[in-house]
Design a protein around this motif. Structure first.
Motif, PDB file in Angstrom:
ATOM      1  N   VAL A 286     134.386  -8.318 111.785  1.00 23.16           N
ATOM      2  CA  VAL A 286     133.384  -9.375 111.914  1.00 23.16           C
ATOM      3  C   VAL A 286     132.624  -9.540 110.598  1.00 23.16           C
ATOM      4  O   VAL A 286     132.364 -10.665 110.148  1.00 23.16           O
ATOM      5  CB  VAL A 286     132.426  -9.086 113.083  1.00 23.16           C
ATOM      6  CG1 VAL A 286     131.257 -10.072 113.082  1.00 23.16           C
ATOM      7  CG2 VAL A 286     133.179  -9.165 114.420  1.00 23.16           C
ATOM      8  N   GLU A 287     132.278  -8.425 109.974  1.00 26.99           N
ATOM      9  CA  GLU A 287     131.564  -8.510 108.698  1.00 26.99           C
ATOM     10  C   GLU A 287     132.449  -9.136 107.619  1.00 26.99           C
ATOM     11  O   GLU A 287     131.990  -9.973 106.834  1.00 26.99           O
ATOM     12  CB  GLU A 287     131.111  -7.121 108.248  1.00 26.99           C
ATOM     13  CG  GLU A 287     130.469  -7.163 106.871  1.00 26.99           C
ATOM     14  CD  GLU A 287     129.659  -5.931 106.561  1.00 26.99           C
ATOM     15  OE1 GLU A 287     130.003  -5.236 105.602  1.00 26.99           O
ATOM     16  OE2 GLU A 287     128.685  -5.679 107.274  1.00 26.99           O
TER      17      GLU A 287
ATOM     18  N   ALA B 298     127.121 -15.582 112.804  1.00 22.42           N
ATOM     19  CA  ALA B 298     127.487 -14.993 114.096  1.00 22.42           C
ATOM     20  C   ALA B 298     126.929 -13.576 114.209  1.00 22.42           C
ATOM     21  O   ALA B 298     127.035 -12.779 113.278  1.00 22.42           O
ATOM     22  CB  ALA B 298     129.005 -14.973 114.251  1.00 22.42           C
ATOM     23  N   GLU B 299     126.331 -13.269 115.349  1.00 24.71           N
ATOM     24  CA  GLU B 299     125.757 -11.945 115.580  1.00 24.71           C
ATOM     25  C   GLU B 299     126.486 -11.255 116.731  1.00 24.71           C
ATOM     26  O   GLU B 299     126.766 -11.869 117.762  1.00 24.71           O
ATOM     27  CB  GLU B 299     124.267 -12.064 115.912  1.00 24.71           C
ATOM     28  CG  GLU B 299     123.418 -12.569 114.757  1.00 24.71           C
ATOM     29  CD  GLU B 299     121.931 -12.567 115.096  1.00 24.71           C
ATOM     30  OE1 GLU B 299     121.566 -11.989 116.153  1.00 24.71           O
ATOM     31  OE2 GLU B 299     121.147 -13.147 114.321  1.00 24.71           O
TER      32      GLU B 299
ATOM     33  N   VAL C 124     134.785  -8.761 121.646  1.00 27.87           N
ATOM     34  CA  VAL C 124     133.445  -8.737 121.086  1.00 27.87           C
ATOM     35  C   VAL C 124     132.737 -10.022 121.495  1.00 27.87           C
ATOM     36  O   VAL C 124     133.317 -11.110 121.441  1.00 27.87           O
ATOM     37  CB  VAL C 124     133.478  -8.560 119.547  1.00 27.87           C
ATOM     38  CG1 VAL C 124     134.343  -9.602 118.873  1.00 27.87           C
ATOM     39  CG2 VAL C 124     132.069  -8.599 118.970  1.00 27.87           C
ATOM     40  N   LEU C 125     131.506  -9.886 121.958  1.00 30.40           N
ATOM     41  CA  LEU C 125     130.687 -11.034 122.332  1.00 30.40           C
ATOM     42  C   LEU C 125     129.829 -11.410 121.135  1.00 30.40           C
ATOM     43  O   LEU C 125     129.064 -10.586 120.615  1.00 30.40           O
ATOM     44  CB  LEU C 125     129.801 -10.679 123.534  1.00 30.40           C
ATOM     45  CG  LEU C 125     128.885 -11.794 124.047  1.00 30.40           C
ATOM     46  CD1 LEU C 125     129.697 -12.962 124.583  1.00 30.40           C
ATOM     47  CD2 LEU C 125     127.933 -11.247 125.128  1.00 30.40           C
ATOM     48  N   LEU C 126     129.991 -12.632 120.673  1.00 23.33           N
ATOM     49  CA  LEU C 126     129.268 -13.126 119.504  1.00 23.33           C
ATOM     50  C   LEU C 126     128.301 -14.237 119.914  1.00 23.33           C
ATOM     51  O   LEU C 126     128.648 -15.098 120.746  1.00 23.33           O
ATOM     52  CB  LEU C 126     130.249 -13.674 118.468  1.00 23.33           C
ATOM     53  CG  LEU C 126     131.272 -12.696 117.883  1.00 23.33           C
ATOM     54  CD1 LEU C 126     132.337 -13.453 117.089  1.00 23.33           C
ATOM     55  CD2 LEU C 126     130.592 -11.658 117.005  1.00 23.33           C
ATOM     56  N   GLU C 127     127.138 -14.227 119.318  1.00 22.85           N
ATOM     57  CA  GLU C 127     126.209 -15.345 119.489  1.00 22.85           C
ATOM     58  C   GLU C 127     126.243 -16.180 118.215  1.00 22.85           C
ATOM     59  O   GLU C 127     126.072 -15.664 117.112  1.00 22.85           O
ATOM     60  CB  GLU C 127     124.784 -14.859 119.744  1.00 22.85           C
ATOM     61  CG  GLU C 127     123.815 -16.013 119.999  1.00 22.85           C
ATOM     62  CD  GLU C 127     122.420 -15.549 120.348  1.00 22.85           C
ATOM     63  OE1 GLU C 127     121.491 -16.379 120.255  1.00 22.85           O
ATOM     64  OE2 GLU C 127     122.247 -14.369 120.701  1.00 22.85           O
ATOM     65  N   TYR C 128     126.487 -17.476 118.391  1.00 22.93           N
ATOM     66  CA  TYR C 128     126.613 -18.371 117.230  1.00 22.93           C
ATOM     67  C   TYR C 128     125.992 -19.709 117.599  1.00 22.93           C
ATOM     68  O   TYR C 128     126.437 -20.378 118.546  1.00 22.93           O
ATOM     69  CB  TYR C 128     128.093 -18.545 116.863  1.00 22.93           C
ATOM     70  CG  TYR C 128     128.356 -19.503 115.730  1.00 22.93           C
ATOM     71  CD1 TYR C 128     128.203 -19.097 114.404  1.00 22.93           C
ATOM     72  CD2 TYR C 128     128.767 -20.817 115.980  1.00 22.93           C
ATOM     73  CE1 TYR C 128     128.457 -19.979 113.356  1.00 22.93           C
ATOM     74  CE2 TYR C 128     129.020 -21.695 114.951  1.00 22.93           C
ATOM     75  CZ  TYR C 128     128.856 -21.274 113.636  1.00 22.93           C
ATOM     76  OH  TYR C 128     129.108 -22.159 112.603  1.00 22.93           O
ATOM     77  N   GLU C 129     124.958 -20.066 116.886  1.00 20.22           N
ATOM     78  CA  GLU C 129     124.253 -21.331 117.100  1.00 20.22           C
ATOM     79  C   GLU C 129     123.919 -21.535 118.570  1.00 20.22           C
ATOM     80  O   GLU C 129     124.241 -22.564 119.173  1.00 20.22           O
ATOM     81  CB  GLU C 129     125.082 -22.504 116.540  1.00 20.22           C
ATOM     82  CG  GLU C 129     125.220 -22.441 115.017  1.00 20.22           C
ATOM     83  CD  GLU C 129     125.934 -23.654 114.440  1.00 20.22           C
ATOM     84  OE1 GLU C 129     126.520 -24.437 115.222  1.00 20.22           O
ATOM     85  OE2 GLU C 129     125.894 -23.811 113.202  1.00 20.22           O
ATOM     86  N   GLN C 130     123.303 -20.490 119.162  1.00 19.84           N
ATOM     87  CA  GLN C 130     122.794 -20.492 120.534  1.00 19.84           C
ATOM     88  C   GLN C 130     123.889 -20.616 121.595  1.00 19.84           C
ATOM     89  O   GLN C 130     123.619 -20.968 122.740  1.00 19.84           O
ATOM     90  CB  GLN C 130     121.742 -21.601 120.718  1.00 19.84           C
ATOM     91  CG  GLN C 130     120.541 -21.433 119.779  1.00 19.84           C
ATOM     92  CD  GLN C 130     119.501 -22.518 119.977  1.00 19.84           C
ATOM     93  OE1 GLN C 130     119.813 -23.622 120.386  1.00 19.84           O
ATOM     94  NE2 GLN C 130     118.241 -22.184 119.699  1.00 19.84           N
TER      95      GLN C 130
END
Length: 454
Positions: free
Chosen positions: A68-69, A148-149, A187-193
């Motif tokens: 991801v990084e 993305a987090e 992996v669960l990513l949060e991206y632009e809400q």
């Protein structure tokens, strides 16, 4: 008639100069020969020159963080190093996959490098090309991926993966790709809400994990579309309640392998991680004339030097400052696929179309035996025929013989500070990239006659 020593006495200076010129000429030819024959078909660019900081990781969630990084930094070199390219090309059993599928065609699998290491570079170029196309899809879906987090990293449906049915499937996977066991992660990513799920398929090798593919069947993601939007409720259903460590402990007990450790928590900062290089960048090998390129290319095949053969198809050189890009790796993948088909076709069968084994008339073992590079030495080419000529482009047909059969292949070359192969094809004859077309004696003689007259 004066004897040699008498001439030497009369004209010592002239004879000395002549000998000096002769020696210099011989040395120049020798040095040129050395330069051409030892030119490295691979190049170390800025990214590949970076030293590794970690050898292996036995904690799969750290490997997911690493990827991801790398994608957030759009560091293609770093991302590729987390994948099992070296492991796959050495361990892959194309024979087992053929027998399992009961069919075969050129693009069904990478080249049989697990059977013959001569194919290693072709397989490596195919795999790295496949992976960067997966990166490309992710970066198009989430163009500002650095935003993305990570919210969660988990095993997909742990109870399903521990089942005997799933473990049987995993065993068959290992029989083709090697390794101890495979595991699907997400992996669960949060991206632009919004929430996105990225699926991954991991493979274990005695005491470390590598990513063997993006996409996860249990999460309804594929290597073509490895990421998708998801709700938190759907993600929770896929996650279950078991932790990664607990799942790995259960899986190790199920596998009953004592000299293997499936999980080890490592204390390492992901931003400082960099695995060893596991792919390559091609130099561009060129010659003064297109005929020289074709002849050198054929010699490379005969000598089982497939890396140099690929380098004669590389359009431009990279430089020390160049970074590894998606387009560069895709270009090398295209070259590798053309060369793979060229080699298969030359060895007697163009497996371009999907066919069942009973249609081919061979078992998986017979197909793999027939692709043995030891047969490359029998590449008997006879004619190089120019069929089209433009300002900086030439198109040729090359005739060759193998096991009493005649074949023709196409070569399209361009001149860009030296001649190189643009494609192993011929538009004039409708010969597809990499195709080696079997022809009858009459068809071959007709080709010779038509182009001799022109």
């Amino acid at each position: 008639m004066k004897k040699p020593w008498e001439i030497l006495k009369i004209h010592p200076v002239i004879i000395g100069i002549a000998l000096s010129v002769f020696v210099v000429g011989i040395m120049s030819v020798y040095e040129l020969g050395i330069r051409v024959s030892t030119e490295n078909p691979k190049y170390i660019n800025q990214d590949l020159s970076r030293p590794q900081t970690v050898e292996k990781i036995n904690c799969p969630e750290i490997l997911v963080e690493y990827l991801v990084e790398a994608l957030g930094e759009q560091d293609i070199d770093k991302a590729l190093r987390g994948f099992s390219i070296d492991e796959s090309i050495m361990k892959v059993s194309v024979r087992n996959e053929i027998n399992k599928q009961e069919m075969f065609y050129t693009d069904m699998m990478i080249a049989p490098s697990g059977h013959y290491d001569i194919y290693n570079e072709i397989s490596a170029a195919e795999l790295s090309g496949k992976y960067v196309r997966e990166f490309e899809y992710i970066l198009k879906e989430l163009p500002d991926f650095e935003k993305a987090e990570i919210k969660s990293i988990d095993i997909v449906l742990p109870d399903v993966q521990k089942s005997k049915e799933y473990q049987s499937k995993g065993q068959k996977f290992s029989e083709v790709w090697g390794g101890d066991c495979m595991t699907e992660m997400m992996v669960l990513l949060e991206y632009e809400q919004k929430n996105y799920l990225l699926g991954l398929t991991m493979n274990h090798y005695k005491d470390y994990w590598k990513i063997i593919d993006l996409g996860s069947e249990l999460t309804s993601t594929t290597n073509e579309k490895p990421i998708r939007e998801i709700t938190e409720d759907e993600y929770k259903k896929l996650r279950g309640t078991q932790t990664i460590k607990s799942y790995m402990n259960d899986l190790q007990k199920e596998l009953k392998v004592e000299d293997m450790e499936l999980y080890g928590k490592e204390n390492i900062e992901v931003e400082n991680m960099l695995f060893s290089p596991n792919y390559f960048i091609l130099n561009s090998l060129k010659e003064d004339t297109p005929e020289q390129v074709i002849e050198k290319f054929i010699v490379c095949i005969e000598k089982k030097d497939l890396t140099s053969a690929m380098a004669y198809c590389m359009p431009e050189n990279v430089t020390a400052d160049d970074k590894t890009t998606i387009d560069l790796i895709k270009k090398q993948e295209k070259i590798a696929k053309e060369l793979k088909r060229f080699c298969y076709g030359f060895l007697g069968y163009d497996y371009q179309n999907e066919e069942k084994l009973d249609q081919i008339g061979k078992s998986g073992s017979k197909i793999i035996d027939g692709l043995d590079p030891k047969y490359f030495m029998y590449f008997d080419w006879s004619d190089i025929i120019l069929v089209d000529q433009q300002e900086n482009l030439r198109e040729y047909i090359v005739g060759c013989h193998y096991e009493g059969e005649k074949y023709i292949s196409g070569f399209t070359l361009v001149n860009q500070d030296g001649w190189h192969i643009q494609s192993l094809s011929s538009n004039k004859f409708g010969i597809e990239p990499g195709e080696n077309r079997k022809v009858t004696d009459q068809e071959y003689e007709k080709i010779l006659k038509v182009w001799d007259e022109k």
